[in-house]
Scaffold this motif. Sequence first.
Motif, PDB file in Angstrom:
ATOM      1  N   ARG A   1      14.292   2.292 -24.601  1.00  0.00           N
ATOM      2  CA  ARG A   1      14.483   3.022 -23.340  1.00  0.00           C
ATOM      3  C   ARG A   1      13.801   2.285 -22.192  1.00  0.00           C
ATOM      4  NH1 ARG A   1      11.586   4.813 -19.102  1.00  0.00           N
ATOM      5  NH2 ARG A   1      12.272   6.769 -18.242  1.00  0.00           N
ATOM      6  N   ASN A   2      12.559   1.892 -22.407  1.00  0.00           N
ATOM      7  CA  ASN A   2      11.803   1.207 -21.362  1.00  0.00           C
ATOM      8  C   ASN A   2      12.400  -0.146 -21.034  1.00  0.00           C
ATOM      9  OD1 ASN A   2      10.070   3.378 -21.206  1.00  0.00           O
ATOM     10  ND2 ASN A   2       8.540   2.466 -22.546  1.00  0.00           N
ATOM     11  N   SER A   3      12.895  -0.821 -22.024  1.00  0.00           N
ATOM     12  CA  SER A   3      13.523  -2.119 -21.827  1.00  0.00           C
ATOM     13  C   SER A   3      14.789  -2.000 -20.973  1.00  0.00           C
ATOM     14  CB  SER A   3      13.870  -2.692 -23.190  1.00  0.00           C
ATOM     15  OG  SER A   3      13.813  -4.048 -23.219  1.00  0.00           O
ATOM     16  N   ILE A   4      15.600  -1.000 -21.280  1.00  0.00           N
ATOM     17  CA  ILE A   4      16.827  -0.766 -20.511  1.00  0.00           C
ATOM     18  C   ILE A   4      16.480  -0.464 -19.058  1.00  0.00           C
ATOM     19  CG2 ILE A   4      18.757   0.831 -20.179  1.00  0.00           C
ATOM     20  CD1 ILE A   4      18.807   1.100 -23.292  1.00  0.00           C
ATOM     21  N   VAL A   5      15.544   0.456 -18.855  1.00  0.00           N
ATOM     22  CA  VAL A   5      15.152   0.838 -17.495  1.00  0.00           C
ATOM     23  C   VAL A   5      14.568  -0.355 -16.748  1.00  0.00           C
ATOM     24  CG1 VAL A   5      13.566   2.264 -16.146  1.00  0.00           C
ATOM     25  CG2 VAL A   5      14.836   3.273 -18.037  1.00  0.00           C
ATOM     26  N   LYS A   6      13.691  -1.096 -17.405  1.00  0.00           N
ATOM     27  CA  LYS A   6      13.063  -2.251 -16.761  1.00  0.00           C
ATOM     28  C   LYS A   6      14.107  -3.277 -16.325  1.00  0.00           C
ATOM     29  CE  LYS A   6       9.672  -5.888 -17.616  1.00  0.00           C
ATOM     30  NZ  LYS A   6       8.765  -6.494 -18.579  1.00  0.00           N
ATOM     31  N   GLU A   7      15.066  -3.555 -17.194  1.00  0.00           N
ATOM     32  CA  GLU A   7      16.094  -4.552 -16.876  1.00  0.00           C
ATOM     33  C   GLU A   7      16.982  -4.089 -15.714  1.00  0.00           C
ATOM     34  OE1 GLU A   7      17.897  -8.226 -17.165  1.00  0.00           O
ATOM     35  OE2 GLU A   7      16.096  -7.523 -18.170  1.00  0.00           O
ATOM     36  N   ILE A   8      17.390  -2.832 -15.746  1.00  0.00           N
ATOM     37  CA  ILE A   8      18.231  -2.321 -14.665  1.00  0.00           C
ATOM     38  C   ILE A   8      17.462  -2.309 -13.346  1.00  0.00           C
ATOM     39  CG2 ILE A   8      19.436  -0.282 -13.788  1.00  0.00           C
ATOM     40  CD1 ILE A   8      20.244   0.295 -16.709  1.00  0.00           C
ATOM     41  N   CYS A   9      16.211  -1.907 -13.387  1.00  0.00           N
ATOM     42  CA  CYS A   9      15.395  -1.904 -12.171  1.00  0.00           C
ATOM     43  C   CYS A   9      15.207  -3.316 -11.624  1.00  0.00           C
ATOM     44  CB  CYS A   9      14.047  -1.243 -12.437  1.00  0.00           C
ATOM     45  SG  CYS A   9      14.169   0.540 -12.657  1.00  0.00           S
ATOM     46  N   PHE A  10      15.024  -4.268 -12.514  1.00  0.00           N
ATOM     47  CA  PHE A  10      14.893  -5.663 -12.082  1.00  0.00           C
ATOM     48  C   PHE A  10      16.182  -6.137 -11.415  1.00  0.00           C
ATOM     49  CE2 PHE A  10      15.671 -10.162 -13.028  1.00  0.00           C
ATOM     50  CZ  PHE A  10      14.620 -10.744 -12.329  1.00  0.00           C
ATOM     51  N   LEU A  11      17.307  -5.861 -12.053  1.00  0.00           N
ATOM     52  CA  LEU A  11      18.594  -6.317 -11.524  1.00  0.00           C
ATOM     53  C   LEU A  11      18.964  -5.653 -10.203  1.00  0.00           C
ATOM     54  CD1 LEU A  11      20.638  -6.441 -14.846  1.00  0.00           C
ATOM     55  CD2 LEU A  11      19.820  -8.396 -13.515  1.00  0.00           C
ATOM     56  N   THR A  12      18.542  -4.413 -10.028  1.00  0.00           N
ATOM     57  CA  THR A  12      18.891  -3.681  -8.812  1.00  0.00           C
ATOM     58  C   THR A  12      17.761  -3.661  -7.788  1.00  0.00           C
ATOM     59  OG1 THR A  12      18.163  -1.578  -9.772  1.00  0.00           O
ATOM     60  CG2 THR A  12      20.494  -2.175 -10.047  1.00  0.00           C
ATOM     61  N   GLU A  13      16.645  -4.306  -8.131  1.00  0.00           N
ATOM     62  CA  GLU A  13      15.467  -4.340  -7.257  1.00  0.00           C
ATOM     63  C   GLU A  13      15.068  -2.930  -6.843  1.00  0.00           C
ATOM     64  OE1 GLU A  13      16.476  -7.048  -4.096  1.00  0.00           O
ATOM     65  OE2 GLU A  13      16.398  -8.782  -5.432  1.00  0.00           O
ATOM     66  N   THR A  14      14.944  -2.062  -7.839  1.00  0.00           N
ATOM     67  CA  THR A  14      14.631  -0.649  -7.642  1.00  0.00           C
ATOM     68  C   THR A  14      13.400  -0.286  -8.454  1.00  0.00           C
ATOM     69  OG1 THR A  14      17.009  -0.229  -7.483  1.00  0.00           O
ATOM     70  CG2 THR A  14      15.605   1.672  -7.826  1.00  0.00           C
ATOM     71  N   ALA A  15      12.574   0.582  -7.902  1.00  0.00           N
ATOM     72  CA  ALA A  15      11.427   1.099  -8.654  1.00  0.00           C
ATOM     73  C   ALA A  15      11.931   2.068  -9.715  1.00  0.00           C
ATOM     74  CB  ALA A  15      10.460   1.806  -7.710  1.00  0.00           C
TER      75      ALA A  15
ATOM     76  N   ASN B   1      28.822  -1.308 -16.838  1.00  0.00           N
ATOM     77  CA  ASN B   1      29.627  -0.957 -15.671  1.00  0.00           C
ATOM     78  C   ASN B   1      30.459   0.296 -15.890  1.00  0.00           C
ATOM     79  OD1 ASN B   1      28.675  -3.103 -14.235  1.00  0.00           O
ATOM     80  ND2 ASN B   1      30.405  -4.416 -14.673  1.00  0.00           N
ATOM     81  N   ALA B   2      30.927   0.511 -17.086  1.00  0.00           N
ATOM     82  CA  ALA B   2      31.807   1.642 -17.364  1.00  0.00           C
ATOM     83  C   ALA B   2      31.045   2.944 -17.620  1.00  0.00           C
ATOM     84  CB  ALA B   2      32.702   1.318 -18.557  1.00  0.00           C
ATOM     85  N   LEU B   3      29.726   2.882 -17.702  1.00  0.00           N
ATOM     86  CA  LEU B   3      28.934   4.087 -17.953  1.00  0.00           C
ATOM     87  C   LEU B   3      28.719   4.859 -16.657  1.00  0.00           C
ATOM     88  CD1 LEU B   3      26.061   2.889 -20.305  1.00  0.00           C
ATOM     89  CD2 LEU B   3      27.991   4.340 -20.893  1.00  0.00           C
ATOM     90  N   SER B   4      28.876   6.153 -16.746  1.00  0.00           N
ATOM     91  CA  SER B   4      28.584   6.996 -15.592  1.00  0.00           C
ATOM     92  C   SER B   4      27.072   7.216 -15.503  1.00  0.00           C
ATOM     93  CB  SER B   4      29.293   8.338 -15.733  1.00  0.00           C
ATOM     94  OG  SER B   4      28.718   9.086 -16.795  1.00  0.00           O
ATOM     95  N   LYS B   5      26.628   7.712 -14.347  1.00  0.00           N
ATOM     96  CA  LYS B   5      25.211   8.063 -14.193  1.00  0.00           C
ATOM     97  C   LYS B   5      24.804   9.060 -15.267  1.00  0.00           C
ATOM     98  CE  LYS B   5      24.080   9.710 -10.227  1.00  0.00           C
ATOM     99  NZ  LYS B   5      23.913  10.247  -8.871  1.00  0.00           N
TER     100      LYS B   5
END
Length: 66
Positions: free
Chosen positions: A40-54, A10-14
């Motif tokens: 890297r892929n794991s982080i992206v996959k998890e965030i995309c799953f949580l945000t329902e984003t491609a 949450n505290a990380l900026s874009k």
Amino acid sequence: MELIDQVSINALSKKDLLLILKALEYTHENTGLEDFIDLRNSIVKEICFLTETAEIDFINYLESNN
């Protein structure tokens, strides 16, 4: 040690998140170690799953205005 369970991004900026992902890609490319690209892929996959984003939409979002 219970506080570690509560760590979030949450505290990380874009910009910071994009920098982390790019650093993992760069390190993988320059060392050949799969652990970096896997993380890297794991982080992206998890965030995309949580945000329902491609993934492409997520990366484009991070790269916008940077």
